[in-house]
Motif scaffolding. Structure first.
Motif, short mmCIF file in Angstrom:
data_model
loop_
_atom_site.label_atom_id
_atom_site.label_comp_id
_atom_site.label_asym_id
_atom_site.label_seq_id
_atom_site.Cartn_x
_atom_site.Cartn_y
_atom_site.Cartn_z
N LEU A 20 0.57 -0.80 -0.30
CA LEU A 20 -0.22 -0.12 -0.30
C LEU A 20 0.95 1.29 -0.33
CD1 LEU A 20 -1.71 -2.01 2.49
CD2 LEU A 20 -3.42 -0.67 1.69
N VAL A 21 0.09 2.25 -1.13
CA VAL A 21 1.61 3.36 -1.18
C VAL A 21 0.47 4.49 -0.34
CG1 VAL A 21 2.03 5.09 -2.15
CG2 VAL A 21 2.96 2.79 -2.68
N VAL A 22 0.71 5.42 0.80
CA VAL A 22 -0.15 6.09 1.30
C VAL A 22 0.76 7.53 1.52
CG1 VAL A 22 -1.16 4.68 3.24
CG2 VAL A 22 0.31 5.64 4.05
N ASP A 23 -0.06 8.17 1.65
CA ASP A 23 0.02 9.89 1.68
C ASP A 23 0.48 10.07 2.75
OD1 ASP A 23 -2.13 10.92 2.91
OD2 ASP A 23 -2.76 11.57 1.26
N SER A 24 0.89 10.99 3.28
CA SER A 24 0.93 11.59 4.58
C SER A 24 0.21 12.13 5.55
CB SER A 24 1.95 12.95 4.59
OG SER A 24 1.26 14.12 4.23
N GLU A 71 11.25 9.82 9.67
CA GLU A 71 11.65 11.40 8.40
C GLU A 71 13.30 12.12 9.27
OE1 GLU A 71 8.89 14.61 9.37
OE2 GLU A 71 7.05 13.08 9.67
N SER A 72 13.15 11.51 10.49
CA SER A 72 14.48 11.91 11.27
C SER A 72 15.95 10.98 10.49
CB SER A 72 14.47 11.83 11.97
OG SER A 72 14.50 10.31 12.49
N ARG A 73 15.78 10.05 10.01
CA ARG A 73 16.84 8.93 8.77
C ARG A 73 17.02 9.84 8.31
NH1 ARG A 73 15.49 2.63 9.78
NH2 ARG A 73 15.42 2.97 11.70
N PRO A 74 18.47 9.14 8.13
CA PRO A 74 19.14 10.05 6.84
C PRO A 74 18.46 9.29 5.20
CG PRO A 74 20.33 8.61 7.50
CD PRO A 74 19.40 8.27 8.41
N GLU A 75 18.20 10.56 4.04
CA GLU A 75 18.12 9.63 2.86
C GLU A 75 18.85 8.32 2.36
OE1 GLU A 75 17.53 11.20 -1.39
OE2 GLU A 75 16.81 12.54 0.62
N PHE A 105 9.43 8.08 0.89
CA PHE A 105 9.61 8.36 0.20
C PHE A 105 9.23 10.17 -0.13
CE2 PHE A 105 6.75 6.38 -1.69
CZ PHE A 105 5.85 6.86 -2.82
N GLU A 106 9.60 10.27 -1.59
CA GLU A 106 9.12 12.20 -1.36
C GLU A 106 8.90 12.14 -3.41
OE1 GLU A 106 10.45 15.76 -0.10
OE2 GLU A 106 10.75 14.76 2.12
N GLN A 110 5.82 15.85 -2.41
CA GLN A 110 4.68 14.83 -1.65
C GLN A 110 4.91 13.48 -0.89
OE1 GLN A 110 1.03 14.72 -3.38
NE2 GLN A 110 -0.03 14.15 -1.73
N VAL A 111 4.82 13.98 0.46
CA VAL A 111 5.55 12.71 1.26
C VAL A 111 4.80 11.79 0.72
CG1 VAL A 111 6.26 11.61 3.35
CG2 VAL A 111 6.62 13.64 3.10
N PHE A 112 5.11 10.83 0.57
CA PHE A 112 4.41 8.61 1.31
C PHE A 112 5.14 8.08 1.81
CE2 PHE A 112 3.67 10.73 -3.16
CZ PHE A 112 2.28 11.22 -3.44
N ILE A 113 4.32 7.05 2.01
CA ILE A 113 4.87 6.24 2.11
C ILE A 113 4.30 4.54 2.43
CG2 ILE A 113 4.72 4.73 5.12
CD1 ILE A 113 6.06 7.67 5.57
N THR A 114 4.99 3.93 2.11
CA THR A 114 4.93 2.51 1.35
C THR A 114 4.57 1.26 2.54
OG1 THR A 114 6.06 3.17 -0.71
CG2 THR A 114 6.11 0.89 0.17
#
Length: 172
Positions: A20-24, A71-75, A105-106, A110-114
């Motif tokens: 599932l891909v969800v938005d912020s 969010e606080s983790r490095p890319e 991911f962005e 826009q921020v998304f969470i898989t």
């Protein structure tokens, strides 16, 4: 670009785990076939819905906390595995335990969470079955040790006892 999109879409649709891909705001943007099957509905039913409707309350808070932590983790390191931590609710409101991986991911600002989910009911049941079978094997080994016999031949009936006596006589 079109070929890459087709390949990505095929990869997503053929995966065994629910993706599932969800938005912020945790609104479901995209799901694969395995997710629809796991939730007992169609992809269209899930798309646009809030992920909150498909998680138990404690799991909602857990996902939100983990998403903020990403969010606080490095890319390049904005993903994590979460074993045995989610209680998921299907379309029919039945629940099941799940493990998950989350990645952030962005795209175009826009921020998304898989969220990749796997129902752990089957694994837990398989582990129980393995434990029961292991106990059965030990019981049977002990029972076999107590049977009279000769090497791999076992038996208690008179005819088998006669065979064992004959073996002992000729073995000398």
């Amino acid at each position: 670009i079109r070929l890459r999109e087709e390949q990505l879409s095929t990869l997503l649709e053929t995966a065994m785990d629910a993706i599932l891909v969800v938005d912020s705001t945790l609104k479901v943007e995209r799901v694969n076939y395995a997710a629809a099957r796991l939730f007992g509905c169609t992809a269209e039913d899930l798309t646009g819905e809030s992920l909150n409707d498909f998680l138990a309350n404690e799991s909602i808070a857990h996902v939100e906390r983990l998403a903020r932590g990403l969010e606080s983790r490095p890319e390049g390191k904005q993903q994590l595995w979460v074993p045995h931590s989610f209680v998921v609710r299907r379309w029919d409101h039945s629940i099941f335990p799940a493990e998950a991986t989350l990645s952030r991911f962005e795209n175009r600002g826009q921020v998304f969470i898989t969220l990749i989910l796997r129902n752990t009911d089957e694994r837990v049941e398989a582990e129980k079955q393995i434990q029961l079978l292991t106990q059965d094997v030990e019981y049977l080994r002990e029972a076999v040790r107590e049977l009279p016999g000769h090497d791999d031949l076992l038996g208690r009936c008179d005819c088998m006892q006669a065979v064992f006596d004959a073996i002992r006589q000729v073995a000398k």
